[in-house]
Design a protein around this motif. Structure first.
Motif, PDB file in Angstrom:
ATOM      1  N   SER A   5      -4.480   3.951   1.499  1.00  0.00           N
ATOM      2  CA  SER A   5      -5.694   3.605   0.759  1.00  0.00           C
ATOM      3  C   SER A   5      -5.423   2.450  -0.185  1.00  0.00           C
ATOM      4  O   SER A   5      -4.285   2.191  -0.574  1.00  0.00           O
ATOM      5  N   ASN A   6      -6.491   1.764  -0.535  1.00  0.00           N
ATOM      6  CA  ASN A   6      -6.396   0.653  -1.475  1.00  0.00           C
ATOM      7  C   ASN A   6      -7.753   0.488  -2.142  1.00  0.00           C
ATOM      8  O   ASN A   6      -8.719   0.099  -1.489  1.00  0.00           O
ATOM      9  N   ASP A   7      -7.828   0.828  -3.426  1.00  0.00           N
ATOM     10  CA  ASP A   7      -9.099   0.767  -4.146  1.00  0.00           C
ATOM     11  C   ASP A   7      -9.455  -0.640  -4.600  1.00  0.00           C
ATOM     12  O   ASP A   7     -10.589  -0.898  -4.996  1.00  0.00           O
ATOM     13  N   GLU A   8      -8.493  -1.539  -4.539  1.00  0.00           N
ATOM     14  CA  GLU A   8      -8.711  -2.865  -5.114  1.00  0.00           C
ATOM     15  C   GLU A   8      -8.778  -3.994  -4.085  1.00  0.00           C
ATOM     16  O   GLU A   8      -9.463  -4.988  -4.308  1.00  0.00           O
ATOM     17  N   GLN A   9      -8.060  -3.868  -2.982  1.00  0.00           N
ATOM     18  CA  GLN A   9      -8.016  -4.945  -2.010  1.00  0.00           C
ATOM     19  C   GLN A   9      -8.432  -4.442  -0.625  1.00  0.00           C
ATOM     20  O   GLN A   9      -7.607  -4.002   0.174  1.00  0.00           O
ATOM     21  N   GLU A  10      -9.717  -4.517  -0.332  1.00  0.00           N
ATOM     22  CA  GLU A  10     -10.196  -4.090   0.974  1.00  0.00           C
ATOM     23  C   GLU A  10      -9.672  -4.991   2.083  1.00  0.00           C
ATOM     24  O   GLU A  10      -9.548  -4.570   3.235  1.00  0.00           O
ATOM     25  N   SER A  11      -9.343  -6.236   1.742  1.00  0.00           N
ATOM     26  CA  SER A  11      -8.817  -7.163   2.740  1.00  0.00           C
ATOM     27  C   SER A  11      -7.499  -6.657   3.326  1.00  0.00           C
ATOM     28  O   SER A  11      -7.212  -6.859   4.509  1.00  0.00           O
ATOM     29  N   ALA A  12      -6.704  -5.989   2.492  1.00  0.00           N
ATOM     30  CA  ALA A  12      -5.438  -5.427   2.971  1.00  0.00           C
ATOM     31  C   ALA A  12      -5.694  -4.342   4.006  1.00  0.00           C
ATOM     32  O   ALA A  12      -5.005  -4.254   5.032  1.00  0.00           O
ATOM     33  N   LEU A  13      -6.700  -3.517   3.772  1.00  0.00           N
ATOM     34  CA  LEU A  13      -7.048  -2.470   4.729  1.00  0.00           C
ATOM     35  C   LEU A  13      -7.534  -3.071   6.036  1.00  0.00           C
ATOM     36  O   LEU A  13      -7.215  -2.580   7.122  1.00  0.00           O
ATOM     37  N   LEU A  14      -8.300  -4.142   5.950  1.00  0.00           N
ATOM     38  CA  LEU A  14      -8.804  -4.804   7.158  1.00  0.00           C
ATOM     39  C   LEU A  14      -7.657  -5.367   7.988  1.00  0.00           C
ATOM     40  O   LEU A  14      -7.668  -5.290   9.220  1.00  0.00           O
ATOM     41  N   GLU A  15      -6.658  -5.915   7.324  1.00  0.00           N
ATOM     42  CA  GLU A  15      -5.506  -6.461   8.042  1.00  0.00           C
ATOM     43  C   GLU A  15      -4.698  -5.358   8.715  1.00  0.00           C
ATOM     44  O   GLU A  15      -4.218  -5.519   9.837  1.00  0.00           O
ATOM     45  N   ILE A  16      -4.545  -4.247   8.031  1.00  0.00           N
ATOM     46  CA  ILE A  16      -3.805  -3.122   8.610  1.00  0.00           C
ATOM     47  C   ILE A  16      -4.571  -2.569   9.809  1.00  0.00           C
ATOM     48  O   ILE A  16      -3.984  -2.275  10.860  1.00  0.00           O
ATOM     49  N   ARG A  17      -5.863  -2.459   9.665  1.00  0.00           N
ATOM     50  CA  ARG A  17      -6.681  -1.952  10.773  1.00  0.00           C
ATOM     51  C   ARG A  17      -6.617  -2.897  11.975  1.00  0.00           C
ATOM     52  O   ARG A  17      -6.515  -2.454  13.130  1.00  0.00           O
ATOM     53  N   PHE A  32     -13.306   7.357   3.924  1.00  0.00           N
ATOM     54  CA  PHE A  32     -13.877   6.742   2.722  1.00  0.00           C
ATOM     55  C   PHE A  32     -13.771   5.224   2.883  1.00  0.00           C
ATOM     56  O   PHE A  32     -12.966   4.726   3.672  1.00  0.00           O
ATOM     57  N   ARG A  33     -14.539   4.498   2.122  1.00  0.00           N
ATOM     58  CA  ARG A  33     -14.541   3.036   2.207  1.00  0.00           C
ATOM     59  C   ARG A  33     -13.188   2.448   1.866  1.00  0.00           C
ATOM     60  O   ARG A  33     -12.819   1.381   2.364  1.00  0.00           O
ATOM     61  N   THR A  34     -12.421   3.150   1.050  1.00  0.00           N
ATOM     62  CA  THR A  34     -11.161   2.602   0.548  1.00  0.00           C
ATOM     63  C   THR A  34      -9.921   3.141   1.254  1.00  0.00           C
ATOM     64  O   THR A  34      -8.816   3.010   0.743  1.00  0.00           O
ATOM     65  N   ASN A  35     -10.081   3.769   2.422  1.00  0.00           N
ATOM     66  CA  ASN A  35      -8.888   4.265   3.109  1.00  0.00           C
ATOM     67  C   ASN A  35      -8.916   3.960   4.603  1.00  0.00           C
ATOM     68  O   ASN A  35      -9.943   3.578   5.170  1.00  0.00           O
ATOM     69  N   ILE A  36      -7.760   4.126   5.228  1.00  0.00           N
ATOM     70  CA  ILE A  36      -7.615   4.053   6.673  1.00  0.00           C
ATOM     71  C   ILE A  36      -6.801   5.256   7.109  1.00  0.00           C
ATOM     72  O   ILE A  36      -5.790   5.601   6.486  1.00  0.00           O
ATOM     73  N   GLU A  37      -7.249   5.905   8.182  1.00  0.00           N
ATOM     74  CA  GLU A  37      -6.549   7.053   8.722  1.00  0.00           C
ATOM     75  C   GLU A  37      -6.176   6.737  10.167  1.00  0.00           C
ATOM     76  O   GLU A  37      -7.039   6.376  10.965  1.00  0.00           O
ATOM     77  N   ASN A  94       0.840  -1.194   0.000  1.00  0.00           N
ATOM     78  CA  ASN A  94       0.000   0.000   0.000  1.00  0.00           C
ATOM     79  C   ASN A  94       0.879   1.249   0.000  1.00  0.00           C
ATOM     80  O   ASN A  94       1.978   1.250   0.551  1.00  0.00           O
ATOM     81  N   ASN A  95       0.369   2.315  -0.588  1.00  0.00           N
ATOM     82  CA  ASN A  95       1.009   3.612  -0.479  1.00  0.00           C
ATOM     83  C   ASN A  95       0.589   4.260   0.833  1.00  0.00           C
ATOM     84  O   ASN A  95      -0.361   3.816   1.487  1.00  0.00           O
ATOM     85  N   TRP A  96       1.292   5.304   1.217  1.00  0.00           N
ATOM     86  CA  TRP A  96       0.934   6.017   2.431  1.00  0.00           C
ATOM     87  C   TRP A  96       1.235   7.513   2.300  1.00  0.00           C
ATOM     88  O   TRP A  96       2.059   7.931   1.506  1.00  0.00           O
ATOM     89  N   ASP A  97       0.502   8.278   3.102  1.00  0.00           N
ATOM     90  CA  ASP A  97       0.735   9.716   3.240  1.00  0.00           C
ATOM     91  C   ASP A  97       0.884  10.000   4.724  1.00  0.00           C
ATOM     92  O   ASP A  97       0.168   9.418   5.549  1.00  0.00           O
ATOM     93  N   MET A  98       1.795  10.879   5.070  1.00  0.00           N
ATOM     94  CA  MET A  98       2.063  11.195   6.463  1.00  0.00           C
ATOM     95  C   MET A  98       1.953  12.701   6.686  1.00  0.00           C
ATOM     96  O   MET A  98       2.653  13.483   6.047  1.00  0.00           O
ATOM     97  N   MET A  99       1.064  13.118   7.582  1.00  0.00           N
ATOM     98  CA  MET A  99       0.881  14.519   7.897  1.00  0.00           C
ATOM     99  C   MET A  99       1.752  14.879   9.092  1.00  0.00           C
ATOM    100  O   MET A  99       1.634  14.272  10.162  1.00  0.00           O
ATOM    101  N   THR A 100       2.639  15.847   8.908  1.00  0.00           N
ATOM    102  CA  THR A 100       3.622  16.182   9.930  1.00  0.00           C
ATOM    103  C   THR A 100       3.740  17.691  10.124  1.00  0.00           C
ATOM    104  O   THR A 100       3.141  18.480   9.391  1.00  0.00           O
ATOM    105  N   SER A 101       4.581  18.058  11.100  1.00  0.00           N
ATOM    106  CA  SER A 101       4.841  19.477  11.353  1.00  0.00           C
ATOM    107  C   SER A 101       5.660  20.113  10.240  1.00  0.00           C
ATOM    108  O   SER A 101       5.744  21.337  10.132  1.00  0.00           O
TER     109      SER A 101
END
Length: 290
Positions: free
Chosen positions: A174-186, A202-207, A100-107
């Motif tokens: 986020s992952n638009d194709e494999q929701e199972s990957a998001l579930l494992e990360i969560r 959104f349904r396809t992301n985790i924050e 998965n790709n990721w974005d990181m919000m920082t100072s």
């Protein structure tokens, strides 16, 4: 009596990725003219949220990054909650394990793994979804898109963590194709990283933020600074990252386009974000008080 109004942005007060519905603009101005406090609660940071507020000449306090930061109207940080570098490294390693790709919000701003590659795909998707736009209008929208998603391109999390002074507020994947990957990360966050909490906009992301950085907790803190109880707070949202504030508020509303979790949590329901649902809900609340 409701003394503080709080609204989510995406899928709620916004009718698209950057525009506030005109009815909602009028309602926020009405509240401010009456000196009734109004605050935005969003997964965005101050800059991203301001890109939507400034065209309408609106200014208000902002709970940003799902509750990691509370900003005053001018962007001054009132309160912040950060992630440790250790938890960040463990989470990113798990995310990358699932490719998965990721974005990181920082100072220091937003860091994004292979940002330019991701943004190019986003542009192609936008063009595909909006064939009706003229070349000039398309260029205008792509400029807005760039402003909204602009980030520092990195190829490794260590490029960020090499600076011990950087404060980390939120990690998004986020992952638009494999929701199972998001579930494992969560599941990994829930079971292996007790200091963190995972939600979604959104349904396809985790924050992911610190467990103390949630919209409900931040809103509770902000209300206390005004001498207002949560029973006197109105909240409205559409997704899972809004649930913490919907649970705590005396008057909670789910958008017509809300997901099942938000619908089940809120006490009331309104129209969707494309039809000024926020303005309609606030109007109903005000009428019930009179």
């Amino acid at each position: 009596m409701i003394r503080l109004f709080a609204s989510d942005m995406d899928g709620t007060i916004l009718q698209d990725h950057s525009t506030i519905h005109p009815d909602n603009v009028k309602m926020v101005r009405y509240l401010q003219d009456k000196n009734i406090p109004f605050i935005i609660c969003t997964g965005r940071d101050f800059y991203q949220a301001s890109l939507c507020l400034k065209p309408e000449n609106l200014q208000c306090p902002i709970i940003g990054l799902n509750g990691a930061i509370i900003y005053e109207e001018d962007g001054t940080i009132l309160k912040e909650v950060t992630l440790s570098h250790e938890d960040t490294r463990a989470l990113i390693q798990k995310i990358e394990l699932h490719q998965n790709n990721w974005d990181m919000m920082t100072s220091n701003g937003i860091y994004s793994l292979h940002f330019e590659e991701k943004f190019a795909k986003k542009v192609e998707t936008f063009k595909h979804n909006h064939p009706e736009l003229t070349p000039a209008k398309l260029e205008e929208e792509l400029i807005k898109l760039r402003q909204l998603f602009e980030a520092i391109d990195v190829s490794s999390v260590e490029e960020v963590l090499a600076d011990p002074s950087v404060k980390i507020y939120k990690i998004l994947t986020s992952n638009d194709e494999q929701e199972s990957a998001l579930l494992e990360i969560r599941s990994f966050v829930d079971t292996q990283l007790p200091n963190l909490v995972a939600t979604s906009s959104f349904r396809t992301n985790i924050e992911v933020t610190h467990k103390d950085a949630q919209k409900g907790i931040a809103l509770h803190h902000y209300a206390e600074t005004l001498g207002i109880s949560m029973e006197e707070v109105f909240t409205i949202g559409d997704n899972s990252n809004d649930v913490s504030m919907l649970k705590l508020a005396g008057y909670s509303v789910a958008m017509g386009n809300a997901n099942q979790e938000a619908m089940a949590t809120a006490k009331y329901q309104t129209d969707d974000n494309k039809h000024g649902g926020v303005a309609k809900a606030i109007q109903k609340c005000l009428e019930q008080q009179n």
